[in-house]
Design an enzyme around this catalytic site. Structure first.
Site, short mmCIF file in Angstrom:
data_model
loop_
_atom_site.label_atom_id
_atom_site.label_comp_id
_atom_site.label_asym_id
_atom_site.label_seq_id
_atom_site.Cartn_x
_atom_site.Cartn_y
_atom_site.Cartn_z
N ARG A 1 0.84 -1.21 0.00
CA ARG A 1 0.00 0.00 0.00
C ARG A 1 0.87 1.26 0.00
NH1 ARG A 1 -5.57 -0.71 1.66
NH2 ARG A 1 -5.71 1.55 1.68
N ILE B 1 -4.56 1.93 15.79
CA ILE B 1 -5.11 0.60 15.52
C ILE B 1 -6.34 0.39 16.41
CG2 ILE B 1 -2.89 -0.40 14.87
CD1 ILE B 1 -2.91 -1.76 17.72
N TYR C 1 -9.27 1.43 23.17
CA TYR C 1 -9.23 2.51 22.17
C TYR C 1 -9.76 3.83 22.77
CZ TYR C 1 -9.92 4.65 17.51
OH TYR C 1 -9.89 5.46 16.40
N PRO D 1 -12.22 12.88 15.06
CA PRO D 1 -13.10 12.45 13.97
C PRO D 1 -14.19 11.52 14.50
CG PRO D 1 -10.78 11.92 13.51
CD PRO D 1 -10.89 12.27 14.96
N1 CAA Z 1 -24.53 -0.96 23.71
C1 CAA Z 1 -25.07 -1.92 24.46
N2 CAA Z 1 -25.03 -3.22 24.13
C2 CAA Z 1 -24.42 -3.54 23.00
C3 CAA Z 1 -23.84 -2.57 22.16
C4 CAA Z 1 -23.92 -1.23 22.56
N3 CAA Z 1 -23.40 -0.24 21.83
N4 CAA Z 1 -23.30 -3.19 21.11
C5 CAA Z 1 -23.54 -4.49 21.27
N5 CAA Z 1 -24.23 -4.70 22.40
C6 CAA Z 1 -24.72 -5.98 22.94
C7 CAA Z 1 -25.31 -6.83 21.83
O1 CAA Z 1 -26.65 -6.48 21.60
C8 CAA Z 1 -25.15 -8.21 22.38
O2 CAA Z 1 -26.15 -8.44 23.33
P1 CAA Z 1 -26.87 -9.88 23.42
O3 CAA Z 1 -25.74 -10.85 23.70
O4 CAA Z 1 -27.83 -9.70 24.54
O5 CAA Z 1 -27.49 -10.07 22.08
C9 CAA Z 1 -23.84 -8.15 23.15
O6 CAA Z 1 -23.62 -6.75 23.42
C10 CAA Z 1 -22.69 -8.69 22.38
O7 CAA Z 1 -22.58 -7.97 21.16
P2 CAA Z 1 -21.83 -8.58 19.92
O8 CAA Z 1 -22.56 -9.77 19.41
O9 CAA Z 1 -21.54 -7.49 18.93
O10 CAA Z 1 -20.49 -9.07 20.65
P3 CAA Z 1 -19.16 -9.53 20.03
O11 CAA Z 1 -18.34 -10.00 21.17
O12 CAA Z 1 -19.37 -10.39 18.85
O13 CAA Z 1 -18.54 -8.16 19.46
C11 CAA Z 1 -17.69 -5.98 19.51
C12 CAA Z 1 -18.29 -7.09 20.33
C13 CAA Z 1 -16.37 -6.46 18.88
C14 CAA Z 1 -17.38 -4.83 20.44
C15 CAA Z 1 -18.67 -5.55 18.38
O14 CAA Z 1 -19.89 -5.22 18.96
C16 CAA Z 1 -18.16 -4.37 17.62
O15 CAA Z 1 -17.32 -4.48 16.73
N6 CAA Z 1 -18.67 -3.17 17.96
C17 CAA Z 1 -18.26 -1.92 17.28
C18 CAA Z 1 -17.16 -1.24 18.04
C19 CAA Z 1 -16.82 0.02 17.32
O16 CAA Z 1 -17.65 0.90 17.09
N7 CAA Z 1 -15.57 0.18 16.93
C20 CAA Z 1 -15.17 1.34 16.22
C21 CAA Z 1 -14.05 0.97 15.30
S1 CAA Z 1 -13.67 2.29 14.19
C22 CAA Z 1 -12.96 3.42 15.16
O17 CAA Z 1 -12.68 3.21 16.30
C23 CAA Z 1 -12.64 4.73 14.50
C24 CAA Z 1 -13.12 5.86 15.30
O18 CAA Z 1 -12.31 6.52 15.93
C25 CAA Z 1 -14.54 6.21 15.30
#
Ligand code: CAA
Length: 240
Positions: free
Chosen positions: A39, A85, A147, A177
């Site tokens: 990249r 990351i 993070y 951001p």
């Molecule tokens: N609030 C409350 N509960 C939540 C929730 C939230 N925001 N998100 C998920 N849950 C709950 C789900 O509903 C689920 O509940 P049940 O078991 O009762 O169904 C439980 O938590 C587990 O959720 P997942 O199935 O998603 O759990 P997982 O272990 O497979 O994954 C995770 C967890 C990896 C955190 C996934 O939810 C995820 O990737 N979330 C997004 C995180 C995110 O926004 N990252 C940003 C990356 S980009 C970045 O960071 C750039 C930036 O600066 C903005």
């Protein structure tokens, strides 16, 4: 002489847009990257911007890398701490390594880069440091204790270092951001991302140049009176 800027993580995503915009504005840009050679090469072919490989989480590598940039391009006037990351997971599933890596790279990287460049900026009486924080450092985010802590730390780091640079013409600011259309955000599972985007008042992801424009402004002469501040660019997701 044109001013020299280093953009960490500068060959992809937000960093790429920042590198390109700073070059277009007449700065000499060094784009740092950690490991994705392919990249980085494609980036140089496309933009003509030189790349430099080191891991911002490695203190010595930062000092050596910044020395190399200074030897090749001249003293470093501007640092954009963009490299970051994710190792997302709920606390019960997050390993100590997941915690440590994110702190070491996202927050430690800012310290390492400042150690390598801040004294020179102060001596020369001019400098700009722009740290890329995150809406998730301001508001928190489920599954991101590492993070969010690192990004929140960046906002504190910015305000503290700004006080050390202010008398010497060195400004230190942050951009927070929101969710921007990059590889990092694409890695969020689609149904989760859909819900997040549904809560963004502007109704879409941000585009990397929309963040780069803010960075470029903070690097300008006209921004000399702005220091220790955080500019949120998040489509209204979090109004701080
Ligand atoms: N609030 C409350 N509960 C939540 C929730 C939230 N925001 N998100 C998920 N849950 C709950 C789900 O509903 C689920 O509940 P049940 O078991 O009762 O169904 C439980 O938590 C587990 O959720 P997942 O199935 O998603 O759990 P997982 O272990 O497979 O994954 C995770 C967890 C990896 C955190 C996934 O939810 C995820 O990737 N979330 C997004 C995180 C995110 O926004 N990252 C940003 C990356 S980009 C970045 O960071 C750039 C930036 O600066 C903005």
């Amino acid at each position: 002489m044109t001013k020299v800027a280093i953009v960490t993580g500068g060959t992809r995503g937000i960093g790429e847009a920042v590198s390109v915009m700073l070059k277009e504005l007449g700065f000499t840009v060094a784009a740092n990257y950690a490991g994705n050679e392919e990249r980085a090469q494609a980036f140089t072919d496309r933009t003509g911007i030189q790349t430099f490989r080191w891991n911002v989480g490695d203190h010595e590598a930062c000092l050596d890398g910044c020395n190399e940039v200074a030897e090749k391009l001249g003293p470093i006037d501007i640092v954009i701490n963009n490299a970051g990351i994710t190792r997302d997971g709920i606390l019960s599933k997050m390993s100590f390594d997941d915690w440590n890596e994110v702190m070491r790279i996202n927050l430690g990287g800012c310290f390492n880069m400042a150690k390598a460049t801040f004294a020179g900026m102060r001596e020369r009486g001019w400098g700009r440091i722009v740290n890329i924080g995150s809406v998730n450092g301001q508001a928190g985010q489920y599954g991101q204790v590492n993070y969010a802590a690192a990004k929140s730390g960046i906002h504190g780091f910015t305000k503290a270092l700004a006080q050390e640079g202010a008398k010497y013409g060195v400004t230190v600011n942050a951009i927070a951001p929101g969710y921007v259309d990059t590889d990092m955000v694409s890695a969020v599972p689609a149904p989760v991302l859909e819900k997040i985007v549904g809560k963004i008042p502007v109704g879409r992801l941000g585009q990397a140049p929309e963040i780069a424009r803010g960075v470029a402004f903070l690097c300008s002469e006209e921004a000399a009176f702005i220091t220790g501040s955080t500019l949120s660019i998040n489509g209204g997701q979090h109004m701080y």
